[in-house]
Design an enzyme around this catalytic site. Structure first.
Site, PDB file in Angstrom:
ATOM      1  CE  LYS A 139      34.665  -1.197 -33.675  1.00  0.00           C
ATOM      2  NZ  LYS A 139      33.450  -0.716 -32.863  1.00  0.00           N
ATOM      3  CB  VAL A 140      34.474   6.512 -33.720  1.00  0.00           C
ATOM      4  CG1 VAL A 140      33.115   7.543 -33.022  1.00  0.00           C
ATOM      5  CG2 VAL A 140      35.645   7.191 -33.664  1.00  0.00           C
ATOM      6  CG  ASN A 141      32.003   1.947 -30.918  1.00  0.00           C
ATOM      7  OD1 ASN A 141      32.425   1.263 -32.272  1.00  0.00           O
ATOM      8  ND2 ASN A 141      32.385   1.432 -30.007  1.00  0.00           N
ATOM      9  CB  SER A 177      37.803  -0.197 -29.739  1.00  0.00           C
ATOM     10  OG  SER A 177      38.639  -1.417 -29.271  1.00  0.00           O
ATOM     11  CG  ASP A 230      -4.006  11.967  16.137  1.00  0.00           C
ATOM     12  OD1 ASP A 230      -4.480  11.209  15.439  1.00  0.00           O
ATOM     13  OD2 ASP A 230      -3.565  11.960  17.247  1.00  0.00           O
ATOM     14  CB  SER A 270      -6.343   6.161   4.197  1.00  0.00           C
ATOM     15  OG  SER A 270      -5.791   4.882   4.078  1.00  0.00           O
ATOM     16  CB  SER A 271      -1.214   4.505   3.510  1.00  0.00           C
ATOM     17  OG  SER A 271      -0.560   4.952   4.581  1.00  0.00           O
ATOM     18  CB  SER A 331      -0.859   0.065   1.205  1.00  0.00           C
ATOM     19  OG  SER A 331      -0.127   0.003   2.342  1.00  0.00           O
ATOM     20  CG  HIS A 352      11.892  -7.064 -46.498  1.00  0.00           C
ATOM     21  ND1 HIS A 352      11.147  -8.144 -45.838  1.00  0.00           N
ATOM     22  CD2 HIS A 352      11.025  -6.678 -47.548  1.00  0.00           C
ATOM     23  CE1 HIS A 352       9.804  -8.021 -46.422  1.00  0.00           C
ATOM     24  NE2 HIS A 352       9.622  -7.106 -47.213  1.00  0.00           N
ATOM     25  CB  THR A 383       1.156   2.088   4.862  1.00  0.00           C
ATOM     26  OG1 THR A 383       0.217   1.567   4.507  1.00  0.00           O
ATOM     27  CG2 THR A 383       1.072   2.458   6.415  1.00  0.00           C
TER      28      THR A 383
END
Length: 467
Positions: free
Chosen positions: A319-321, A313, A127, A134-135, A99, A183, A101
């Protein structure tokens, strides 16, 4: 008092609480009961809980249920919590009572402690801070409130930024023709602008989908209290809290039309998550297209070059990703996985209460925030700065036998297929093979096979059979 601790009491007895903690006994019990993941409830969720406490105190004062001075102290304390001044005092694990709570009482206790400092007198977490609540209605309200705020403040602006970035790129790429692919195989030509326009519309429709949930997301459970009947809440409490939250946030919150539905189900959270999943799927499509178009640069498509942001890498120099696209894919995968968790959580509405509220809140807010962050990063780190390899595009177009499709109305499908097969086999431009296989002049063929003209659709010639 033991060293470093103080003694707190609740209805179950005494226990030690860290001396400097703002929380009380019920929070401490939850800390001890749920050492499960080290994941705590998101800042956006704590903010929402605190806004509810602020609004509730103000409404209870208006209704004459909480004296003005005490209500002002509670509201001021809750505003501090909503502003993020006390985030370290919310330690409870996501995997707690279903819940929520424990999280509700965590906020009640922290706000009560702060309010007591402001007031110079005791403030009770149940109070005073939790008056009329209420939760079971607070936590569903906090889910809607936190999600609505993060969508409004983070996600929609980020998606708009991505949409604008795509729109600018679309204009920049007007007239640049490339080989289309279906495709993953060569197909009729399109312009890069047309390709990007498809991405842009995906994002626009994602924004529309999220906005479509708003009427239900802005409906709040507050006022239903324990089981939906509103026990212990003033009859006007729910409506007035919604109105006060609207004033505090600028969003048009309203009471739920049926508190029993609002407490027992999380259908709106499931709905919003589904729309977030669609956006994740859209971002996956865009990121994968960018990766394919950037692939190479020698052995791949190499149609575009994404910005080089870091070495790709630890062993292969140079190398470049496509790191931004890859990060986008991972964030999207997380959102899609979160949707399954939220769906399963939504199924846990038993009679008058859903009992997987914290995990629904955690995953929903994470999805919103991930999509917001990654949309901006994708826009700025990949889309805005990619460059086009025009020579590579032209080379592929010149050798694309599928252009023969444009001759179908003139020479028919069968002869077109024969020409395409020969062009493939001999590695020759389609115009050269068509000039040998048909009675059309090269001038006619150039007009019929012009890639730019083919991106506008329509029939380019007369006679023959259609496609």
């Amino acid at each position: 008092m033991a060293s470093g601790h103080r003694i707190e009491r609740d209805s179950m007895g005494e226990l030690k609480v860290p001396a400097d903690a703002l929380w009380g006994a019920q929070t401490q019990r939850a800390v001890q009961n749920f050492p499960i993941s080290s994941l705590t409830m998101p800042r956006a969720f704590i903010r929402a809980l605190a806004l509810i406490k602020q609004a509730a105190a103000q409404v209870n004062a208006q209704l004459g249920l909480l004296d003005g001075e005490r209500a002002a102290a509670v509201a001021a304390a809750a505003a501090e919590v909503a502003g993020g001044a006390h985030d370290r005092h919310f330690p409870i694990d996501v995997f707690q009572t279903g819940s929520g709570t424990s999280s509700n009482m965590n906020v009640n206790e922290v706000v009560a402690a702060l309010a007591a400092r402001h007031l110079g007198a005791a403030v009770h977490p149940n109070d005073d801070v939790n008056m009329g609540q209420s939760s079971n209605d607070v936590i569903p309200t906090a889910i809607h409130l936190s999600a609505a705020l993060t969508v409004h403040e983070q996600l929609l602006p980020a998606l708009e930024h991505l949409r604008e970035t795509l729109q600018v790129k679309e204009v920049q790429l007007q007239g640049i023709v490339k080989t289309g692919r279906t495709h993953l195989m060569d197909a009729m030509p399109v312009t890069l602008a047309q390709e990007v326009s498809g991405w842009r519309v995906q994002i626009e429709q994602g924004m529309e989908r999220v906005r479509s949930v708003q009427p239900r997301l802005l409906a709040l459970a507050q006022g239903g209290t324990a089981v939906g009947t509103g026990i212990n809440a003033h009859p006007e409490f729910g409506r007035r809290v919604a109105e006060q939250l609207a004033r505090l946030t600028g969003l048009a919150f309203r009471p739920a039309t049926n508190y029993f539905e609002a407490l027992a189900t999380q259908d709106t959270a499931v709905e919003l998550s589904g729309q977030l999943k669609v956006i994740a799927v859209s971002l996956t499509k865009i990121a994968n297209d960018l990766r394919w178009m950037n692939s190479g640069p020698l052995a791949g498509l190499a149609e575009i070059a994404l910005p080089a942001l870091q070495p790709g890498s630890s062993i292969m120099p140079g190398k470049v990703n496509p790191v931004i696209a890859e990060a986008t894919l991972m964030a999207a995968a997380q959102v899609i996985g979160n949707d399954l968790t939220i769906t399963l959580g939504g199924q846990a509405g038993n009679f008058q209460l859903n009992v997987m509220l914290p995990v629904i809140a955690y995953n929903l807010l994470q999805s919103v925030q991930l999509l917001a962050s990654v949309s901006r990063i994708l826009a700025d780190g990949a889309i805005a700065g990619f460059t086009v390899n025009r020579a590579r595009l032209a080379e592929a177009l010149d050798r694309n036998p599928i252009l023969v499709t444009a001759l179908n109305p003139v020479i028919g499908y069968e002869q077109g297929a024969a020409i395409a097969k020969r062009a493939y086999a001999e590695g020759r431009p389609i115009i050269d093979v068509a000039a040998e296989e048909t009675k059309l002049s090269r001038e006619q063929l150039r007009g019929l096979l012009d890639p730019g003209e083919l991106t506008t659709g329509g029939i380019k010639g007369q006679g023959g059979s259609g496609g």
